[in-house]
Design a protein around this motif. Structure first.
Motif, short mmCIF file in Angstrom:
data_model
loop_
_atom_site.label_atom_id
_atom_site.label_comp_id
_atom_site.label_asym_id
_atom_site.label_seq_id
_atom_site.Cartn_x
_atom_site.Cartn_y
_atom_site.Cartn_z
N LYS A 1 0.81 -1.22 0.00
CA LYS A 1 0.00 0.00 0.00
C LYS A 1 0.85 1.28 0.00
O LYS A 1 0.32 2.37 -0.15
CB LYS A 1 -0.92 0.01 1.22
N GLN A 2 2.15 1.13 0.18
CA GLN A 2 3.02 2.30 0.25
C GLN A 2 3.11 2.96 -1.11
O GLN A 2 3.41 2.32 -2.11
CB GLN A 2 4.42 1.90 0.73
N LEU A 3 2.87 4.26 -1.16
CA LEU A 3 2.85 5.00 -2.42
C LEU A 3 4.01 5.97 -2.57
O LEU A 3 4.28 6.44 -3.68
CB LEU A 3 1.52 5.77 -2.55
N LYS A 4 4.67 6.30 -1.48
CA LYS A 4 5.76 7.27 -1.52
C LYS A 4 7.05 6.63 -1.01
O LYS A 4 7.02 5.69 -0.23
CB LYS A 4 5.40 8.49 -0.67
N PRO A 5 8.21 7.17 -1.45
CA PRO A 5 9.48 6.63 -0.95
C PRO A 5 9.62 6.88 0.54
O PRO A 5 8.91 7.73 1.09
CB PRO A 5 10.52 7.41 -1.77
N PRO A 6 10.50 6.10 1.21
CA PRO A 6 11.52 5.24 0.64
C PRO A 6 11.00 3.83 0.30
O PRO A 6 10.27 3.24 1.09
CB PRO A 6 12.56 5.15 1.76
N PHE A 7 11.40 3.33 -0.86
CA PHE A 7 11.06 1.97 -1.27
C PHE A 7 12.23 1.03 -1.02
O PHE A 7 12.44 0.06 -1.74
CB PHE A 7 10.67 1.96 -2.75
N TRP A 8 12.99 1.32 0.01
CA TRP A 8 14.16 0.54 0.39
C TRP A 8 14.29 0.57 1.91
O TRP A 8 13.73 1.42 2.60
CB TRP A 8 15.44 1.13 -0.24
N ARG A 9 15.00 -0.43 2.42
CA ARG A 9 15.29 -0.49 3.84
C ARG A 9 16.77 -0.86 3.99
O ARG A 9 17.36 -1.44 3.08
CB ARG A 9 14.42 -1.53 4.56
N TYR A 10 17.34 -0.55 5.14
CA TYR A 10 18.79 -0.72 5.32
C TYR A 10 19.09 -1.76 6.38
O TYR A 10 18.64 -1.65 7.52
CB TYR A 10 19.43 0.61 5.70
N ASP A 11 19.83 -2.79 5.98
CA ASP A 11 20.37 -3.78 6.90
C ASP A 11 21.76 -3.31 7.30
O ASP A 11 22.74 -3.52 6.57
CB ASP A 11 20.42 -5.15 6.20
N LYS A 12 21.84 -2.66 8.43
CA LYS A 12 23.09 -2.05 8.88
C LYS A 12 24.16 -3.10 9.11
O LYS A 12 25.34 -2.87 8.80
CB LYS A 12 22.85 -1.24 10.16
N PHE A 13 23.76 -4.24 9.63
CA PHE A 13 24.75 -5.24 10.00
C PHE A 13 25.48 -5.77 8.78
O PHE A 13 26.69 -6.03 8.83
CB PHE A 13 24.08 -6.40 10.75
N GLN A 14 24.76 -5.94 7.66
CA GLN A 14 25.40 -6.47 6.46
C GLN A 14 25.70 -5.38 5.42
O GLN A 14 26.08 -5.69 4.29
CB GLN A 14 24.52 -7.56 5.83
N ASN A 15 25.51 -4.10 5.84
CA ASN A 15 25.78 -2.97 4.96
C ASN A 15 25.06 -3.15 3.62
O ASN A 15 25.64 -2.95 2.54
CB ASN A 15 27.29 -2.80 4.73
N ASN A 16 23.79 -3.49 3.72
CA ASN A 16 23.01 -3.87 2.54
C ASN A 16 21.72 -3.06 2.47
O ASN A 16 20.91 -3.07 3.40
CB ASN A 16 22.67 -5.37 2.62
N TYR A 17 21.54 -2.33 1.37
CA TYR A 17 20.28 -1.63 1.11
C TYR A 17 19.38 -2.56 0.30
O TYR A 17 19.74 -2.97 -0.81
CB TYR A 17 20.53 -0.35 0.33
N LEU A 18 18.23 -2.92 0.88
CA LEU A 18 17.28 -3.80 0.21
C LEU A 18 16.23 -2.94 -0.49
O LEU A 18 15.49 -2.21 0.17
CB LEU A 18 16.61 -4.74 1.21
#
Length: 465
Positions: A182-199
């Motif tokens: 249902k999300q219509l506005k950014p951010p369309f990503w999340r951050y896994d700090k431990f693995q330095n990974n932007y999903l």
């Protein structure tokens, strides 16, 4: 409980959602890269430049160990041994394992525990991986953390071939749902700090949202990008269309879908770096990846890949055959001579990379998704048709009978009547005049539940049932 946690997660502001994402990332890290992972990685770094004879000896050793394990602990092979009278003493050479039967997905679907090692199933840390289930019936694959750590050692070695090291900033475009539909506005990503990974979400990549994806990637400048070819192609095409530059990772790794030639070309051009493709499966019975020189190699310490004809006999080198795999990695559910459902063409050649690994000349895709002409001939891949066609955002080829194919197309303003004529002309050059070609224009092409995209769907088998 999972649904409850998910519903709570969706109520959190995006910034706070990074906390459970990072917590889950830590848990994944421990499962994948803990335990014996470092030792496994050191071992396969040593073996990657083995000579042909050393590789053959290593595979023979691993095969004997595997067969001892399955005859002693796996019900299916215990029953088969009693029925045939064959025991471990009857398996001496690397080719002797071909005495064993070829097994298929339906057998595993009917009773997965029949193919599991009973001594491993008793352990508390066993977990289940579900395949994507393109037929609508996902498989249950049983695994253990130690086997998973061995698997990820191969993934790390593959990345090392392309100068990417562990911990480098990463952007991932895969099927994990990290943002509410249902999300219509950014951010369309999340951050896994431990693995330095932007999903990055693969489910929100509309034309209107792509600018946000580009801007975020430009901000974080990842050293590596990992994802489905279809998702990366959408973004790359948008970047090329709008002449957007500046995102130059060391390498882009594609996985989980068949990488098409026109997708590779567009992605490499947009991101100004090489694409390294990887082919594997949740069943953990084969690992194929491209080396620095672009050659697809079968990792021989991971398992054995056969290419067989319709009668179950090995096809000559250079001839396409059905992929049948034997894995050395998953000790909980060791699959021997497993029919993967894809068509591959093996090749005998030396590679400049210096590794004496088996070479895969071509991965043709699923057995069930081979296009067929009215007279029964395989049509082959049609993706070169779209290489220089403007105005097409996405395409999917569907065949329901031998007399026709349907192209599901998502187009933009660049698609004109002239473009349509060019597309049909290129298709006719490959299909001939016998087949009917239907163009079906859509706003979007549905993905599978896990976000994967099937570029070709053939239902001609259903027609004959």
């Amino acid at each position: 409980m999972n649904k409850l946690i998910e519903s709570i997660y969706y109520t959190l502001p995006p910034l706070f959602q990074n906390v459970p994402i990072s917590t889950y990332g830590y848990w994944l890290f421990k499962r994948r890269y803990g335990g014996n992972y470092q030792d496994y990685l050191k071992d396969i770094i040593k073996t990657q430049f083995f000579s042909c004879s050393q590789i053959e000896q290593l595979q023979r050793k691993k095969m004997i160990q595997l067969l001892k394990h399955v005859f002693k602990n796996v019900p299916f092979y215990q029953q088969w041994s009693k029925k045939t009278g064959l025991t471990i003493k009857d398996f001496r050479s690397i080719t002797d394992f071909q005495k064993l039967p070829v097994i298929d997905k339906e057998q595993i679907r009917n009773d997965p525990t029949l193919f599991c090692a009973t001594n491993y199933l008793q352990r508390k840390n066993i977990f289940i991986i579900y395949t994507s289930g393109t037929t609508g019936k996902p498989l249950k694959i049983f695994c253990d953390p130690d086997s998973r750590q061995l698997h990820y050692a191969f993934w790390t070695r593959f990345q090392m071939w392309h100068k990417v090291s562990f911990g480098m900033r990463k952007a991932t475009f895969c099927g994990r749902i990290i943002a509410s539909p249902k999300q219509l506005k950014p951010p369309f990503w999340r951050y896994d700090k431990f693995q330095n990974n932007y999903l990055f979400s693969s489910y929100h990549m509309s034309e209107e949202n792509l600018k946000y994806y580009y801007q975020k990637l430009l901000e974080i400048r990842p050293k590596q990008i990992v994802g489905y070819p279809s998702s990366l192609f959408i973004l790359a095409r948008y970047m090329k269309k709008n002449n957007l530059k500046g995102i130059k990772p060391i390498c882009i790794f594609t996985t989980a879908e068949t990488l098409l030639a026109h997708q590779r070309e567009t992605i490499e051009d947009a991101f100004e770096c090489k694409v390294a493709d990887q082919y594997g499966c949740a069943e953990m019975c084969v690992f194929i990846s491209q080396c620095e020189y672009g050659t697809y190699h079968v990792h021989p310490e991971y398992g054995i890949l056969e290419a067989l004809d319709q009668n179950g006999n090995p096809v000559p080198m250079g001839v396409a055959g059905e992929a049948v795999c034997t894995g050395f990695v998953n000790k909980t559910m060791p699959l021997v001579r497993y029919r993967l459902g894809d068509i591959v063409r093996l090749e005998q050649k030396d590679c400049p990379c210096g590794r004496h690994f088996p070479v895969v000349a071509e991965i043709l895709g699923r057995v069930d998704d081979i296009l067929i002409t009215p007279d029964g001939r395989p049509l082959g891949r049609l993706d070169p048709v779209f290489k220089e066609i403007e105005g097409i955002r996405e395409t999917q080829i569907v065949q329901t009978d031998r007399q026709s194919i349907t192209l599901n197309l998502v187009i933009d303003e660049g698609f004109t009547e002239q473009t349509k004529k060019k597309l049909l002309y290129e298709l006719r050059k490959r299909t001939g005049d016998q087949m009917k070609i239907h163009l079906n224009f859509l706003n979007s092409i549905p993905r599978e539940a896990n976000g994967k995209f099937r570029a070709v769907i053939s239902r001609t088998n259903e027609e004959n049932q």
